[in-house]
Design an enzyme around this catalytic site. Sequence first.
Site, mmCIF file in Angstrom:
data_model
loop_
_atom_site.group_PDB
_atom_site.id
_atom_site.type_symbol
_atom_site.label_atom_id
_atom_site.label_comp_id
_atom_site.label_asym_id
_atom_site.label_seq_id
_atom_site.Cartn_x
_atom_site.Cartn_y
_atom_site.Cartn_z
ATOM 1 N N LYS B 17 7.425 2.576 7.469
ATOM 2 C CA LYS B 17 6.980 2.227 8.831
ATOM 3 C C LYS B 17 8.126 1.736 9.693
ATOM 4 C CE LYS B 17 4.199 -1.038 7.883
ATOM 5 N NZ LYS B 17 4.554 -0.910 6.494
ATOM 6 N N ASP B 130 -1.360 -2.882 4.443
ATOM 7 C CA ASP B 130 -2.045 -3.034 3.163
ATOM 8 C C ASP B 130 -3.271 -3.928 3.278
ATOM 9 O OD1 ASP B 130 1.061 -2.761 2.426
ATOM 10 O OD2 ASP B 130 -0.187 -1.857 0.867
#
Lengths: 451, 253
Positions: B17, B130
Amino acid sequence: MDGIKMAESLKKLRDVNKIKDVEPLSNALFPGYHCPLMGAMLTIKEIEDAVMMVLGPDECAYYTKMATARMRGMSMTGAGGITGGLLGNVVSVVLDSHDVTFGCKEKLEEAFEELVEEYKPKTVFLVTTCVVEIIGDDIESLADLFKEKYGFPVEVVHAENFKTDDHLPGIQDTMTVCANLMKEQECNGSVNILGQRLGDFTKSELYNILQESGVYKGLQLPGHCNLEQIVKAPSAKVNIVVHPIGIPLAKKMKKKFGVPYMIFERESKPENILSSYEELYKLLEKPLPEKVKILYNNVKEKEKKIKSKIEKLKYFSGNTAFSTYELHSYLIELGLEPILIQTSDIPSSDDRDLKLILKKSDPFVTRAANIGPLKYLYDVLKPDLNIGAGNPMEMRKKNIVSIVFANAYNILGFEVTETVLDAVDNACSDFKKIKGGSANEFMSKLSHSIK
Amino acid sequence: MKEMRKIAIYGKGGIGKSTTTSNLSAALAVMGKKVMQVGCDPKADSTKNLMKGKRIPTVLEMIKEKGEDLELEDIVFEGFGGVLCVESGGPTPGVGCAGRGIISAFEKLEELDAFEKYKPDIVIYDVLGDVVCGGFAMPIRGGYAREVYIISSGEMMSLYAANNIAMAIRGFGNRGYAKLKGLILNSKNIENEVAIVEEALKEIGTEIVQIIPRSSEIQKAESIGGTVFEAFEESEMQRVYNQLAEFILAQEN
């Protein structure tokens, strides 16, 4: 507790820039500041047609219910017979560990169904607590869903205690969300009173002067009111902010509805009060009432007389209903000397009153009024007077004269100056008597007989 | 005046990312856009490649240090190409609540009127994907980001995470939250990777908007603390990120 050690840890007002720099006398406070949940409760319980829903764990719900039960039928102003929606009761949605893990949407949906079926509310103030804010549940979005589903306003008040150690933000935030309930109105020349959280505004000089000039009070927040009054609040000509907690709502109403506001705090100096009246009447587009000028001249006369008698007495100061630093700058002007100020804020360095205080004195400062440990400083700093709450028995033992401004929340205007002048005058007389310095009949007779 | 674009980039930890976001920011900056990149990961390493490998002070650290005296200059730093870099920060592993930390950091940026002061053309939030708790969902609600892109590879774990994030976006869809605009495939050179991802996307409910091939250029650039735009005069990966940047610019807000 060791008074000398306590005194050695104190800082001077000149040396601090913000309240974080100021230590309290002790970490445990008495009486303490409470939680914003209490502030929200105090405000909502006086709004008719409004239901307060507390969202949080068991204890937050219990705390709020106990507080409302104790104060049922009583207003913040002390007036009786006042109650909000559900006869002043509060409903609560108690979260368990499952709700904390998975969010409270499901439980809140069930609670709203039940609330609507049983009580048919007109407005709901949904007050969140620490746990809800920590987990970051998006209560604003849920409130929007309920608004849409049930067709009545649902306003969220975030009352997390971990961001503040005071209940005033709870009052302030509840007041501010009320702007969402308001609608555009035609101006009717009235005034709204924002921030009068204690006392009865209708007993004040300002109220009477406004009435006499044909200016009527519209909404008072916090205070006993109903939903219609809140909705119509933008019909006011001016919002009068009598305490800083009213400023965010005043700014929001100015931005949204163009209602101007001015600040008319409980100040003591005649010049400042006159200036406030002038600003107010300019915004009202009315001539300044003659009575204001007469009252001003009267207090100036009184001030002259009393000032000539005042001795340079030293004082401790705690919470009062008056504008803190403005009061101190006035007391200094009258001839008194602050040696310790208990305060919950430090103004910015360019504050007019702070500058005036520091020109002539440099008192110690301590954070928060804390009357428990204060007594340990009496023998060390030796004040002559104590302004605000204190320990009366201890003060009597130490020959400290107490000044308590009773009725202070019911006054606003030049009557504040009158009250301060009378209190200082009486205190000085009492002090002289305590020290044996004032002549009395017995002493006069005695001195004659000795001759 | 064109409306500010606000984009959130989510993805499983370690999927790329921050690398993708910082290279995207650099691409947009080279194209002449004023970009603000906000790292929303407690590791606070989102903007390193824009700051010559240096870690900038985080919003949460500075709130603790400076309190009410905190100013925007303490937390917004200019990096490569004029990209404005912000790191939210957060607690060390095992303590506190990182999600709550993100909320606090966002509240501070709003309080300081960061967007009003700097007026970026595009704000990109680089968000840990997450654990999409209340705090980590902040970038996609409350008017922060309007568009979300998920980064994934063809590995099952990263696709599960992508699905999880998509669920959150779908769940909040009727509350006016950000919209899922696409998936950026960060290749791991798995066999039939594109097909695997396309199959998964039928359930996730979006499409691949850009494939980013594995390339040693990225590691080389990172080794000198920069993006491919800083490290090379010209490169294949610059072309890839430019393509992504152009795609994003072409989307309507």
